[in-house]
Design a protein around this motif. Structure first.
Motif, PDB file in Angstrom:
ATOM      1  N   LEU A 143     103.988  55.172  67.140  1.00 31.85           N
ATOM      2  CA  LEU A 143     103.615  55.521  68.371  1.00 31.85           C
ATOM      3  C   LEU A 143     102.208  54.178  68.637  1.00 31.85           C
ATOM      4  N   ALA A 144     101.369  54.092  67.638  1.00 29.74           N
ATOM      5  CA  ALA A 144     100.154  53.283  67.603  1.00 29.74           C
ATOM      6  C   ALA A 144     100.700  52.067  67.982  1.00 29.74           C
ATOM      7  N   THR A 146     103.552  50.949  69.124  1.00 22.39           N
ATOM      8  CA  THR A 146     104.105  50.718  70.516  1.00 22.39           C
ATOM      9  C   THR A 146     103.335  50.409  71.557  1.00 22.39           C
ATOM     10  N   CYS A 147     102.072  51.020  71.490  1.00 21.51           N
ATOM     11  CA  CYS A 147     101.004  51.137  72.514  1.00 21.51           C
ATOM     12  C   CYS A 147     100.631  49.678  72.499  1.00 21.51           C
TER      13      CYS A 147
ATOM     14  N   ILE B  29     102.776  56.443  77.127  1.00 19.60           N
ATOM     15  CA  ILE B  29     102.444  55.782  75.986  1.00 19.60           C
ATOM     16  C   ILE B  29     100.880  55.200  75.992  1.00 19.60           C
ATOM     17  N   VAL B  30     100.615  54.396  77.121  1.00 17.86           N
ATOM     18  CA  VAL B  30      99.375  53.566  76.977  1.00 17.86           C
ATOM     19  C   VAL B  30      98.355  54.632  77.321  1.00 17.86           C
ATOM     20  N   LEU B  33      97.844  56.741  73.993  1.00 18.08           N
ATOM     21  CA  LEU B  33      97.138  56.098  72.885  1.00 18.08           C
ATOM     22  C   LEU B  33      96.358  54.784  73.057  1.00 18.08           C
ATOM     23  N   GLY B  34      96.367  54.785  74.306  1.00 18.35           N
ATOM     24  CA  GLY B  34      95.372  53.385  74.827  1.00 18.35           C
ATOM     25  C   GLY B  34      94.216  54.098  75.394  1.00 18.35           C
TER      26      GLY B  34
END
Lengths: 274, 313
Positions: A143-144, A146-147, B29-30, B33-34
């Motif tokens: 996941l990390a 992929t981001c 996702i961003v 996790l961002g």
């Protein structure tokens, strides 16, 4: 006479400039070569062998369970990251290429991980992944990563999508194809090369990623850079050089494939526009 | 453009749903996790710090559920954080300028190569960025180190010992510059290749020397990219972690290094988070400055060209 003198001067200037470029490139690539060289040492200290070479450190790498686990983890995580990032990026790139209005707010969001200091990102991700219940597993790193690789994938695909000939889609639509069919049978086939390139970039970036792995990883989800790190900081062993060579080798391999695909995609584009 | 209508015209909400579904995985996702991590970071900096003994056993990095500004306030009078901030800014500025100074000539030469050679050289530039940072710096330290090829040559020729690049500021600057240089070359080469060759030919035809042609045609055309490149390298330099940690002495530890040390060595998560928030704010400020300069430069170039005046006056 004056012309001759000038053309000679230009030639000398060009030659000197190229020579300097070659020197700069050598400086850029020499350290990679040196670490390959160091990996061939027969001794137990990091040094550059000049008399004899040996592959004992590659053997050590292949038999040490810790390195083997890290190697396996790195490959699995990189493959999963490549798949996930490419799929997600395909969706976002399609949307952004189709609608400038959506792109105006979606692009900055997607590119944000590029400019966030990696340490801040990694430290913030730690509790998030913990809350998601994946901390300590390989999924956390997938996941990390992929981001983190998504911006690259997105950029590669958007650029290709914007290059595509819009009249082809219009023709398909005019002939009665639905939006979906036009995308599936006209756009997607033209994206094939770029999808491979994007996936390879995501793969190799994830495979060699260090900072997120340092924060988010655990000994169970050790990746290659995570194992290199302590041996680089505390006990310098030639095994590090061997692992480095593996790293560089995989990067070079991916680059060769990317070049091959980029080449054919480029040729395809130029021949279809003729 | 004429388009024959499909049998069933999809309604706007239908298209909206399709758009959302296509963009959702990436956006999710961003966001998760961002963006969310940054918010969590701010929250973490506002926890009370964990108790001493428990902290060393990994049980009490912070006290969950508490609100306290002690870690954030403590940063103001923290000499370590102050020194780290100062060095981080100095290092990132120096590396950004160095990369531009070395990268621009490289890009200008690469831009003039034939398409085939340009590809080969650019692949060579890209290669270091695809291997991992540790490998690169390991190789660089070996190359520059006492037993490396550089010292062998220098030792033979000049009877120098070796370049003093071991745990000092010079080593960190060299390492970070060397890590960032490929980005500078890649970005600048793109801009150099995009310069209109017809304009260059016109300038030369009108009697401009190579230097004048560069100043009046090439430079205005690549200036926005130069600003963007310098700014990006500056932001990336501010986040520098591995080069200062591996190649520097504690005096050369950057903010990012202090974040890691506070978090994993001192087990003081609120302090680590507060340092990370500081790092984030500095990077954001640098990004804003870059955006501002970029905007000003592009606007000035556009106005200049619209008035038909030389842009660099």
């Amino acid at each position: 006479m004056r012309f001759l003198a000038q053309s000679t001067r230009v030639r000398v200037a060009t030659g000197t400039a190229r020579l300097l470029l070659a020197a700069a490139m050598a400086m850029l690539l020499l350290p990679l070569l040196v670490s390959v060289w160091a990996s061939l040492t027969p001794g137990s200290m990091v040094s550059l062998p000049t008399q004899e070479v040996s592959l004992r450190w590659y053997q050590a790498l292949a038999t040490d369970p810790r390195w083997r686990l890290a190697m396996g983890n790195s490959l699995t995580i990189a493959a999963a990251t490549a798949a996930l990032a490419t799929l997600a990026g395909l969706g976002s790139a399609t949307v952004c290429a189709a609608s400038p209005r959506t792109a105006a707010w979606l692009t900055p969001l997607l590119l944000a991980p590029l400019v966030i200091p990696p340490v801040a990102l990694a430290m913030g991700q730690l509790p998030v992944l913990h809350a998601l219940g994946v901390w300590g597993t390989a999924s956390a790193l997938v996941l990390a990563h992929t981001c983190w690789t998504l911006p690259v994938v997105h950029l590669v695909l958007v650029q290709r999508l914007l290059e595509l000939d819009a009249t082809l889609v219009a023709a398909a639509r005019g002939l009665g194809a639905s939006r979906w069919r036009a995308w599936r049978w006209v756009v997607l086939p033209q994206l094939k090369g770029s999808l491979v390139i994007a996936a390879l970039f995501a793969f190799v970036l994830s495979f060699n990623e260090f900072l997120l792995a340092l924060f988010v990883g655990t000994p169970q989800s050790d990746t290659l850079p995570r194992v290199i790190w302590p041996s680089l900081r505390y006990t310098l062993s030639p095994a590090v050089a061997a692992a480095s060579t593996v790293s560089t080798g995989i990067a070079a391999l991916c680059l060769v494939v990317v070049a091959a695909f980029g080449w054919s995609a480029f040729r395809g584009a130029s021949s279809s526009s003729r | 453009m004429h388009r024959s209508a499909p049998r069933v015209r999809p309604s706007w909400w239908h298209r909206l749903i399709v758009t959302l579904m296509a963009a959702a995985p990436a956006a999710l996702i961003v966001l998760l996790l961002g963006v969310l991590p940054l918010g969590w970071l701010i929250r973490m900096s506002l926890y009370a710090r964990g108790g001493g003994a428990a902290a060393t056993r990994g049980a009490g990095f912070y006290q969950p559920g508490t609100w306290s500004t002690e870690s954030v306030v403590a940063l103001w009078s923290d000499p370590v954080a102050g020194a780290a901030l100062e060095w981080t800014l100095r290092l990132s500025t120096i590396t950004s300028v160095l990369c531009l100074v070395v990268g621009l000539p490289m890009a200008l030469v690469i831009g003039r190569l034939s398409a085939r050679w340009r590809r080969v050289v650019l692949l060579g530039v890209l290669l270091p960025k695809l291997t991992n940072v540790l490998v690169l710096l390991f190789g660089l330290m070996l190359t520059l180190g006492a037993s490396g090829p550089l010292s062998m040559v220098l030792g033979q020729v000049f009877a120098w010992g070796y370049v003093p690049v071991h745990h000092n500021a010079l080593a960190v600057v060299l390492g970070k510059t060397w890590l960032l240089l490929p980005y500078a070359v890649l970005l600048l080469t793109r801009a150099v290749v995009a310069v209109d060759p017809a304009q260059l030919r016109a300038a030369r035809g009108l009697g401009a020397g190579p230097w004048a042609a560069f100043l009046h045609v090439t430079l205005p055309s690549i200036l926005p990219t130069m600003v963007l490149t310098a700014g990006l390298l500056w932001v990336w330099g501010i986040g520098a972690f591995v080069a200062p940690y591996l190649m520097g002495a504690p005096d050369q530890y950057t903010l990012a290094v202090e974040v890691q040390r506070a978090t994993f060595e001192q087990m003081n998560w609120p302090r680590g988070a507060a340092l990370a928030v500081l790092l984030l704010m500095v990077a954001s400020a640098a990004l804003l400055v870059t955006g501002g300069v970029y905007w000003a430069v592009t606007r000035r170039l556009r106005d200049g060209s619209m008035r038909g005046q030389p842009c660099d006056s």
